[in-house]
Motif scaffolding. Structure first.
Motif, PDB file in Angstrom:
ATOM      1  N   LYS A 198      39.285  52.719  26.285  1.00  0.00           N
ATOM      2  CA  LYS A 198      39.063  52.761  24.844  1.00  0.00           C
ATOM      3  C   LYS A 198      37.891  53.706  24.636  1.00  0.00           C
ATOM      4  N   ARG A 199      37.657  54.104  23.405  1.00  0.00           N
ATOM      5  CA  ARG A 199      36.545  55.005  23.127  1.00  0.00           C
ATOM      6  C   ARG A 199      35.224  54.404  23.637  1.00  0.00           C
ATOM      7  N   TRP A 227      43.925  52.031  20.123  1.00  0.00           N
ATOM      8  CA  TRP A 227      44.697  52.748  19.100  1.00  0.00           C
ATOM      9  C   TRP A 227      45.271  54.058  19.638  1.00  0.00           C
ATOM     10  N   GLN A 284      27.672  56.660  11.085  1.00  0.00           N
ATOM     11  CA  GLN A 284      27.089  57.868  11.679  1.00  0.00           C
ATOM     12  C   GLN A 284      28.134  58.436  12.637  1.00  0.00           C
ATOM     13  N   CYS A 285      28.154  59.736  12.780  1.00  0.00           N
ATOM     14  CA  CYS A 285      29.140  60.354  13.673  1.00  0.00           C
ATOM     15  C   CYS A 285      28.664  60.235  15.122  1.00  0.00           C
ATOM     16  N   PHE A 300      42.658  51.235  12.134  1.00  0.00           N
ATOM     17  CA  PHE A 300      43.524  51.982  11.216  1.00  0.00           C
ATOM     18  C   PHE A 300      44.971  52.004  11.713  1.00  0.00           C
ATOM     19  N   LEU A 357      43.088  58.512  10.927  1.00  0.00           N
ATOM     20  CA  LEU A 357      42.243  57.321  10.753  1.00  0.00           C
ATOM     21  C   LEU A 357      41.941  57.124   9.265  1.00  0.00           C
ATOM     22  N   TYR A 378      30.030  52.731   5.165  1.00  0.00           N
ATOM     23  CA  TYR A 378      29.494  51.408   5.476  1.00  0.00           C
ATOM     24  C   TYR A 378      28.073  51.550   6.036  1.00  0.00           C
ATOM     25  N   ALA A 387      34.163  51.263  17.202  1.00  0.00           N
ATOM     26  CA  ALA A 387      33.080  52.180  16.816  1.00  0.00           C
ATOM     27  C   ALA A 387      32.507  51.825  15.447  1.00  0.00           C
ATOM     28  N   GLN A 439      28.469  49.750  14.565  1.00  0.00           N
ATOM     29  CA  GLN A 439      27.437  50.356  13.716  1.00  0.00           C
ATOM     30  C   GLN A 439      27.072  49.427  12.568  1.00  0.00           C
ATOM     31  N   GLY A 460      36.384  45.192  10.806  1.00  0.00           N
ATOM     32  CA  GLY A 460      36.180  46.435  11.562  1.00  0.00           C
ATOM     33  C   GLY A 460      37.384  46.599  12.467  1.00  0.00           C
ATOM     34  N   THR A 461      38.566  46.430  11.850  1.00  0.00           N
ATOM     35  CA  THR A 461      39.798  46.267  12.630  1.00  0.00           C
ATOM     36  C   THR A 461      40.641  47.542  12.728  1.00  0.00           C
ATOM     37  N   ILE A 515      34.819  41.128  12.049  1.00  0.00           N
ATOM     38  CA  ILE A 515      35.950  41.047  12.986  1.00  0.00           C
ATOM     39  C   ILE A 515      36.145  42.419  13.611  1.00  0.00           C
ATOM     40  N   GLY A 516      36.090  42.477  14.934  1.00  0.00           N
ATOM     41  CA  GLY A 516      36.282  43.748  15.626  1.00  0.00           C
ATOM     42  C   GLY A 516      35.021  44.219  16.315  1.00  0.00           C
TER      43      GLY A 516
HETATM   44  P1  NAP Z   1      39.151  50.417  16.453  1.00  0.00           P
HETATM   45  O1  NAP Z   1      38.458  51.254  17.457  1.00  0.00           O
HETATM   46  O2  NAP Z   1      40.624  50.471  16.375  1.00  0.00           O
HETATM   47  O3  NAP Z   1      38.635  48.942  16.662  1.00  0.00           O
HETATM   48  C1  NAP Z   1      39.258  47.877  16.017  1.00  0.00           C
HETATM   49  C2  NAP Z   1      38.612  46.600  16.501  1.00  0.00           C
HETATM   50  O4  NAP Z   1      39.192  45.526  15.798  1.00  0.00           O
HETATM   51  C3  NAP Z   1      38.845  46.343  17.989  1.00  0.00           C
HETATM   52  O5  NAP Z   1      37.682  45.784  18.530  1.00  0.00           O
HETATM   53  C4  NAP Z   1      39.974  45.333  17.978  1.00  0.00           C
HETATM   54  O6  NAP Z   1      39.974  44.478  19.084  1.00  0.00           O
HETATM   55  C5  NAP Z   1      39.621  44.553  16.733  1.00  0.00           C
HETATM   56  N1  NAP Z   1      40.760  43.852  16.177  1.00  0.00           N
HETATM   57  C6  NAP Z   1      41.879  44.380  15.628  1.00  0.00           C
HETATM   58  N2  NAP Z   1      42.681  43.406  15.215  1.00  0.00           N
HETATM   59  C7  NAP Z   1      42.073  42.232  15.520  1.00  0.00           C
HETATM   60  C8  NAP Z   1      42.420  40.876  15.374  1.00  0.00           C
HETATM   61  N3  NAP Z   1      43.578  40.506  14.825  1.00  0.00           N
HETATM   62  N4  NAP Z   1      41.544  39.934  15.803  1.00  0.00           N
HETATM   63  C9  NAP Z   1      40.379  40.305  16.369  1.00  0.00           C
HETATM   64  N5  NAP Z   1      40.000  41.561  16.545  1.00  0.00           N
HETATM   65  C10 NAP Z   1      40.842  42.523  16.129  1.00  0.00           C
HETATM   66  O7  NAP Z   1      38.633  50.766  14.959  1.00  0.00           O
HETATM   67  P2  NAP Z   1      37.265  51.411  14.481  1.00  0.00           P
HETATM   68  O8  NAP Z   1      36.115  50.732  15.051  1.00  0.00           O
HETATM   69  O9  NAP Z   1      37.351  51.530  13.009  1.00  0.00           O
HETATM   70  O10 NAP Z   1      37.298  52.844  15.117  1.00  0.00           O
HETATM   71  C11 NAP Z   1      38.452  53.668  15.023  1.00  0.00           C
HETATM   72  C12 NAP Z   1      38.112  55.071  15.416  1.00  0.00           C
HETATM   73  O11 NAP Z   1      37.433  55.688  14.331  1.00  0.00           O
HETATM   74  C13 NAP Z   1      37.155  55.222  16.570  1.00  0.00           C
HETATM   75  O12 NAP Z   1      37.751  55.082  17.816  1.00  0.00           O
HETATM   76  C14 NAP Z   1      36.634  56.601  16.331  1.00  0.00           C
HETATM   77  O13 NAP Z   1      37.555  57.559  16.750  1.00  0.00           O
HETATM   78  C15 NAP Z   1      36.519  56.614  14.833  1.00  0.00           C
HETATM   79  N6  NAP Z   1      35.158  56.199  14.437  1.00  0.00           N
HETATM   80  C16 NAP Z   1      34.118  56.984  14.803  1.00  0.00           C
HETATM   81  C17 NAP Z   1      32.846  56.599  14.504  1.00  0.00           C
HETATM   82  C18 NAP Z   1      31.721  57.432  14.928  1.00  0.00           C
HETATM   83  O14 NAP Z   1      31.847  58.614  15.098  1.00  0.00           O
HETATM   84  N7  NAP Z   1      30.599  56.855  15.141  1.00  0.00           N
HETATM   85  C19 NAP Z   1      32.582  55.436  13.812  1.00  0.00           C
HETATM   86  C20 NAP Z   1      33.661  54.657  13.442  1.00  0.00           C
HETATM   87  C21 NAP Z   1      34.939  55.040  13.752  1.00  0.00           C
HETATM   88  P3  NAP Z   1      40.597  44.949  20.494  1.00  0.00           P
HETATM   89  O15 NAP Z   1      39.630  45.921  21.063  1.00  0.00           O
HETATM   90  O16 NAP Z   1      40.711  43.697  21.268  1.00  0.00           O
HETATM   91  O17 NAP Z   1      41.925  45.566  20.175  1.00  0.00           O
END
Ligand code: NAP
Length: 515
Positions: free
Chosen positions: A309-310, A472, A76-77, A360, A160, A72, A202, A206, A357-358, A198-199
């Motif tokens: 959270k992260r 998560w 970026q890591c 996994f 993930l 997307y 991380a 980005q 952005g919800t 939505i979300g």
């Molecule tokens: P995530 O951290 O699980 O975030 C999901 C987001 O969606 C949260 O803000 C959550 O809200 C929201 N959400 C979920 N269901 C919803 C709903 N029904 N209505 C409204 N909001 C909703 O997912 P992610 O951002 O994909 O990241 C997952 C993990 O992947 C990260 O923690 C990290 O380990 C990895 N990651 C790393 C990088 C990086 O290195 N830069 C980048 C992307 C992902 P709530 O907070 O209220 O639950």
């Protein structure tokens, strides 16, 4: 089922079993599910230890796992590149301190070529079922491209990897493009469009600044305001890249410095949460500095303990949210209509494109339904009260299965590649010991697994990750079944030797390949 053993790499072709219909099923020593960092690391480690009869099963048509799927805008890591790479395949010329997704994906492709593991990969081969055949001392694996058997299975599908979508009324009625962060469609033109993100995890933080200048209007649906700190990202200067390539040990020194720096964070996350006031102050100052408007700042101020959270890293997320074409929507989503989103306050938000952005399916990954063990039950059934493994790697009732980045081996502060490599030491030592003793199968003793998890739960008590927020890291019962609770070097020490005494072992009854 008739068995044929593969001497892969010898040109002899796979070993084959006769199946019940008299057909032939190929057999391998090790089947690896996934070709991300875990699967590739496993394949390379096995080959280097002399195990060549391996097959990597990949559902997609190219390798790369997370870094293939996540492309997307802005991906970026957030772990520095020198650490977020294999210890045996350092890359001196990373272009930035925090690599972009595309560069990591290129690194994985180059690494696959360098270690000649592509020829073991089978693409478009999603694993549909994986069933333990006790009599034959092997797994029967059915994939989208055919079936095979394997003495050992290494699960490297990644926690993930399965996108989660919110359960919102009317979601299916939406008429515009809708895409998950891990399924980005670059053909969708966002220019001038009203986009709903939505979300606020991380991924979303980005995406938002990357698309904000292009879109007409951006609504960010925020359920929980995240903690965001500055991202110390910078291009790596050409002279430094040269130095990393030429000066022996320099890059390893940089890597070690990053590793220990990150490891220090465990004091705050897990040992003395009072120390978290330091990142909290940094995050608050960052917010104050980047968001002059008091009302918006209040909306963006997190209300849970930092680190629960992260912690997110970004220099451009807050500035994007101050732009006139963005709005932070904090009312919940009541309904999705064909061309709009209705929030619980009754407001209708015109929407052309939805970005999810919800996150996994981490604690309910679909692969757990597909792996059926010694007693005919799936991993999902074994985990009906929560994911549980021994040392995050082996699961009672599922012989000869190694799970990479299994339960409680995830991290919130440093490189997962470090954990994968620790697990691979254990896998290699297991195979070495089993071969030396004429053992064909191992199955961890349930009481050993139970005691290990009791201890984990105790260690997780009092950590910031268990301080009351929803993330998560926790399953639906609120149990933290994802994170390693302490220093990662402790995990590496733990995984240095396969502790055969913790397992039920069975001598070899059926001929098996040892390569
Ligand atoms: P995530 O951290 O699980 O975030 C999901 C987001 O969606 C949260 O803000 C959550 O809200 C929201 N959400 C979920 N269901 C919803 C709903 N029904 N209505 C409204 N909001 C909703 O997912 P992610 O951002 O994909 O990241 C997952 C993990 O992947 C990260 O923690 C990290 O380990 C990895 N990651 C790393 C990088 C990086 O290195 N830069 C980048 C992307 C992902 P709530 O907070 O209220 O639950």
């Amino acid at each position: 089922m008739a068995i044929v053993e593969e001497q892969a790499g010898t040109g002899n072709g796979p070993a084959v079993d006769d199946d019940d219909d008299g057909g032939e099923v190929e057999h391998h020593r090790v089947a690896i599910i996934g070709t991300g960092f875990g699967g590739m690391g496993a394949a390379i480690a096995l080959k280097q230890a002399g195990h060549h009869d391996i097959v990597l099963l990949e559902r997609a048509s190219t390798l790369g796992g997370t870094w293939r799927d996540n492309h997307y805008p802005g991906c970026q890591c957030d772990v520095p590149s020198h650490l977020y790479s294999f210890s045996f395949a350092l890359k001196p010329d990373w272009s930035r301190s925090f690599a972009e997704a595309g560069e990591i994906q290129e690194y994985l492709q180059e690494t696959a070529d360098r270690f000649d593991i592509r020829r073991h990969m089978r693409f478009d081969s999603e694993v549909l079922s994986c069933t333990w055949l006790a009599e034959q001392q092997r797994w029967h694996v059915v994939t989208a491209s055919g079936e095979l058997t394997a003495q050992f299975v290494i699960g490297a599908w990644g926690p993930l990897s399965e996108p989660a979508f919110p359960d919102l009324p009317g979601l299916d009625t939406f008429e515009g493009p809708a895409m998950h962060s891990a399924q980005w469609d670059h053909d969708v033109d966002l220019a001038g469009k009203s986009v709903a993100v939505i979300g606020t995890g991380a991924s979303a933080i980005q995406i938002v600044p990357s698309i904000q200048p292009t879109v007409g209007h951006l609504d960010l649906y925020q359920r929980t305001a995240p903690w965001v700190v500055p991202r110390p990202d910078r291009p790596i200067k050409p002279w430094l890249k040269k130095a990393y390539a030429r000066v022996p040990g320099l890059q390893r020194l940089a890597r070690a410095a990053i590793y220990w720096n990150r490891e220090l964070l465990i004091f705050g996350f897990a040992k003395h949460p009072v120390l978290m006031h330091l990142p909290r102050r940094l995050a608050r100052a960052h917010l104050r500095h980047q968001v002059p408007d008091a009302a918006l700042r209040a909306t963006l101020t997190p209300t849970f303990d930092i680190g629960c959270k992260r912690i997110l890293l970004s220099n451009d997320y807050y500035p994007a949210l101050t732009q006139p074409n963005t709005a932070v929507v904090t009312a919940g989503i009541a309904e999705v209509r064909p061309r709009s989103i209705i929030t619980t306050d009754g407001v209708e938000h015109p929407t052309d494109v939805i970005v999810y952005g919800t996150g996994f399916h981490v604690t309910d990954h679909p692969m757990a339904d597909r792996i059926v063990g010694a007693d005919g039950h799936s991993v999902a059934v074994a985990w009906s009260k929560g994911m549980e493994a021994y040392r995050g790697t082996t699961v009672a009732g599922f012989p000869n299965l190694f799970a990479l980045v299994g339960p409680n081996t995830g991290l919130g502060h440093t490189s997962i590649v470090f954990m994968i490599e620790a697990q691979l030491q254990y896998v290699l030592d297991a195979l070495r010991q089993l071969d030396a003793r004429g053992i064909a199968t191992f199955d961890v003793r349930p009481e050993v697994q139970g005691a290990f998890n009791d201890d984990l739960a105790q260690q997780l008590e009092g950590t910031v990750w268990n301080s009351g927020c929803a993330s998560w890291y926790l399953d639906e019962r609120g149990r933290n079944t994802t994170l390693w609770p302490t220093f990662t070097f402790r995990y590496r020490q733990l995984m240095a030797r396969f502790d055969a005494e913790s397992y039920h072992l069975e001598a070899t009854r059926v001929p098996t390949s040892r390569t």
